[in-house]
Design a protein around this motif. Structure first.
Motif, PDB file in Angstrom:
ATOM      1  N   SER A   1       3.088  -9.652   1.098  1.00 21.63           N
ATOM      2  CA  SER A   1       1.658  -9.441   0.866  1.00 21.63           C
ATOM      3  C   SER A   1       1.133 -10.476  -0.119  1.00 21.63           C
ATOM      4  N   GLY A   2      -0.154 -10.716  -0.034  1.00 20.78           N
ATOM      5  CA  GLY A   2      -0.793 -11.597  -1.005  1.00 20.78           C
ATOM      6  C   GLY A   2      -1.191 -10.862  -2.265  1.00 20.78           C
ATOM      7  N   LYS A   3      -0.949  -9.536  -2.315  1.00 17.29           N
ATOM      8  CA  LYS A   3      -1.351  -8.722  -3.449  1.00 17.29           C
ATOM      9  C   LYS A   3      -0.171  -7.957  -4.034  1.00 17.29           C
ATOM     10  N   GLN A   4      -0.247  -7.649  -5.301  1.00 15.87           N
ATOM     11  CA  GLN A   4       0.729  -6.803  -5.973  1.00 15.87           C
ATOM     12  C   GLN A   4       0.294  -5.340  -5.833  1.00 15.87           C
ATOM     13  N   GLY A   5       1.122  -4.429  -6.322  1.00 15.22           N
ATOM     14  CA  GLY A   5       0.692  -3.047  -6.493  1.00 15.22           C
ATOM     15  C   GLY A   5       0.977  -2.111  -5.348  1.00 15.22           C
ATOM     16  N   TYR A   6       1.894  -2.461  -4.449  1.00 13.26           N
ATOM     17  CA  TYR A   6       2.207  -1.581  -3.329  1.00 13.26           C
ATOM     18  C   TYR A   6       3.516  -0.802  -3.522  1.00 13.26           C
ATOM     19  N   ALA A   7       4.173  -0.990  -4.637  1.00 10.69           N
ATOM     20  CA  ALA A   7       5.521  -0.447  -4.826  1.00 10.69           C
ATOM     21  C   ALA A   7       5.611   1.057  -4.554  1.00 10.69           C
ATOM     22  N   MET A   8       4.698   1.834  -5.098  1.00 11.58           N
ATOM     23  CA  MET A   8       4.775   3.289  -4.934  1.00 11.58           C
ATOM     24  C   MET A   8       4.509   3.706  -3.483  1.00 11.58           C
ATOM     25  N   GLN A   9       3.601   3.007  -2.801  1.00 17.32           N
ATOM     26  CA  GLN A   9       3.321   3.328  -1.403  1.00 17.32           C
ATOM     27  C   GLN A   9       4.534   3.092  -0.511  1.00 17.32           C
ATOM     28  N   LEU A  10       5.354   2.119  -0.908  1.00 12.82           N
ATOM     29  CA  LEU A  10       6.485   1.728  -0.064  1.00 12.82           C
ATOM     30  C   LEU A  10       7.761   2.487  -0.390  1.00 12.82           C
ATOM     31  N   PHE A  11       7.769   3.232  -1.472  1.00 11.00           N
ATOM     32  CA  PHE A  11       9.005   3.858  -1.958  1.00 11.00           C
ATOM     33  C   PHE A  11       9.686   4.708  -0.885  1.00 11.00           C
ATOM     34  N   ASP A  12       8.931   5.580  -0.219  1.00 13.69           N
ATOM     35  CA  ASP A  12       9.512   6.501   0.760  1.00 13.69           C
ATOM     36  C   ASP A  12       9.985   5.798   2.036  1.00 13.69           C
ATOM     37  N   LEU A  13       9.561   4.561   2.241  1.00  7.40           N
ATOM     38  CA  LEU A  13       9.937   3.835   3.463  1.00  7.40           C
ATOM     39  C   LEU A  13      11.246   3.067   3.292  1.00  7.40           C
ATOM     40  N   ARG A  14      11.763   3.067   2.091  1.00  9.48           N
ATOM     41  CA  ARG A  14      13.021   2.374   1.786  1.00  9.48           C
ATOM     42  C   ARG A  14      13.042   0.942   2.328  1.00  9.48           C
ATOM     43  N   PRO A  15      12.100   0.114   1.916  1.00 11.45           N
ATOM     44  CA  PRO A  15      12.097  -1.267   2.407  1.00 11.45           C
ATOM     45  C   PRO A  15      13.245  -2.072   1.812  1.00 11.45           C
TER      46      PRO A  15
END
Length: 237
Positions: A87-101
Motif C-alpha cells: 500500500s501507499g499508506k501506513q496504518g492498516y496493521a490492525m485491519q490485517l491482523f485477523d487475515l494473517r498476512p
C-alpha cells in the motif's frame, strides 16, 4: 512451479512487481498472473486458480485488498495461500491482523525487504506442500500437485506429465482422481486430468497447455469444462 498472483489497479505498480520478482534467484520457477481489480482476482480463485502467494494492493477500487483477503480466509476457508499486502499508506496493521498476512509493505517497495518476503513465502509453502505419491519400479515418488501439468491414462498405466519429466506406473485414472484436489484439477476426457494452472487456451474440442500441448475434450465433458473454465479465461496474465 510457484504460482503467484499480483493484483494492483495501476499498470506501473504491476510492472514494478514483475521487475522485482525477476530479481529473485528462483524467478524461473514463478508462474505470474496479473490482475487489476479485486473482483477479477477473487473471481479467478473461485473459478479454480490456486496460488501459493498473492501480492495484493490494499487500496483497490470497489473490492479492496482487505475484502479479498477476508473472502479468501472466511468464505473459501483458505488458510494456506500466503498474502503479501502492499500500500501507499501506513496504518492498516490492525485491519490485517485477523487475515494473517505474510507481511505488509509500503510503496515505494524496498527491494531487499520484498525479496526477503518472497523467500519466506517459498519456505512456508514448501513445508506443507501437498503431493501426489506413487511407486515406480519399487521407488516412491512424491510430486507436488502444482508441478503436474496433466495426468494421462494409457494402456492400463497412468502417465504423470510433470514439469520435470514423466512418470509411468500401473494404476487407474479414477483412483488417482480421488486423491487430487477438485479445485485444481479438471477431467476433460476419460484419459485426461488437467491442472488448471497450465491451461492457456480453450477450443471447442481441445485445451492448449502452456507448453503448447493440445489435449482433446471428449463430448460428455465439453459443457462442464466450458462452465468451469469460462471465468478463468477472463483473467489477464
Amino acid at each position: 512451479m510457484f504460482p503467484i498472483a499480483i493484483c494492483d489497479d495501476e499498470a506501473t505498480a504491476c510492472a514494478e512487481l514483475r521487475r522485482l520478482l525477476g530479481l529473485h534467484k528462483k524467478t524461473a520457477e514463478f508462474l505470474i498472473y496479473e490482475f487489476h481489480s479485486g473482483e477479477e482476482l477473487y473471481g479467478s480463485i473461485c473459478a479454480g486458480l490456486v496460488f501459493n502467494l498473492i501480492i495484493l494492493d490494499i487500496g483497490l477500487k470497489a473490492m479492496d485488498g482487505v475484502t479479498v483477503g477476508t473472502l479468501l480466509r472466511d468464505q473459501l476457508k483458505d488458510r494456506a495461500t500466503e498474502i503479501l499486502y502492499i500500500s501507499g499508506k501506513q496504518g492498516y496493521a490492525m485491519q490485517l491482523f485477523d487475515l494473517r498476512p505474510l507481511n505488509f509493505l509500503t510503496k515505494p517497495l524496498d527491494e531487499e525487504k520484498f525479496l526477503r518476503c518472497i523467500d519466506t513465502a517459498i519456505e512456508l509453502t514448501e513445508r506443507n506442500l501437498p503431493c501426489l505419491a506413487f511407486t515406480v519400479q519399487k521407488a516412491i515418488y512424491r510430486v507436488p500437485y502444482r508441478d503436474i501439468r496433466y495426468i494421462e491414462s494409457k494402456n492400463k498405466n497412468v502417465i504423470v506429465h510433470a514439469i520435470n519429466g514423466e512418470y509411468i506406473f500401473a494404476a487407474k485414472l479414477a483412483d488417482i482422481e480421488k486423491e487430487l484436489p477438485v479445485q485444481e484439477f479438471i477431467r476433460i476426457h476419460h484419459s485426461f486430468l488437467i491442472h488448471k494452472l497450465y491451461i492457456r487456451r480453450m477450443k471447442y474440442e481441445q485445451l492448449i497447455l502452456d507448453d503448447e500441448t493440445a489435449l482433446s475434450i471428449s463430448q460428455p465433458y465439453r459443457q462442464i469444462v466450458r462452465e468451469q473454465l469460462f471465468q478463468m479465461f477472463l483473467r489477464k496474465e
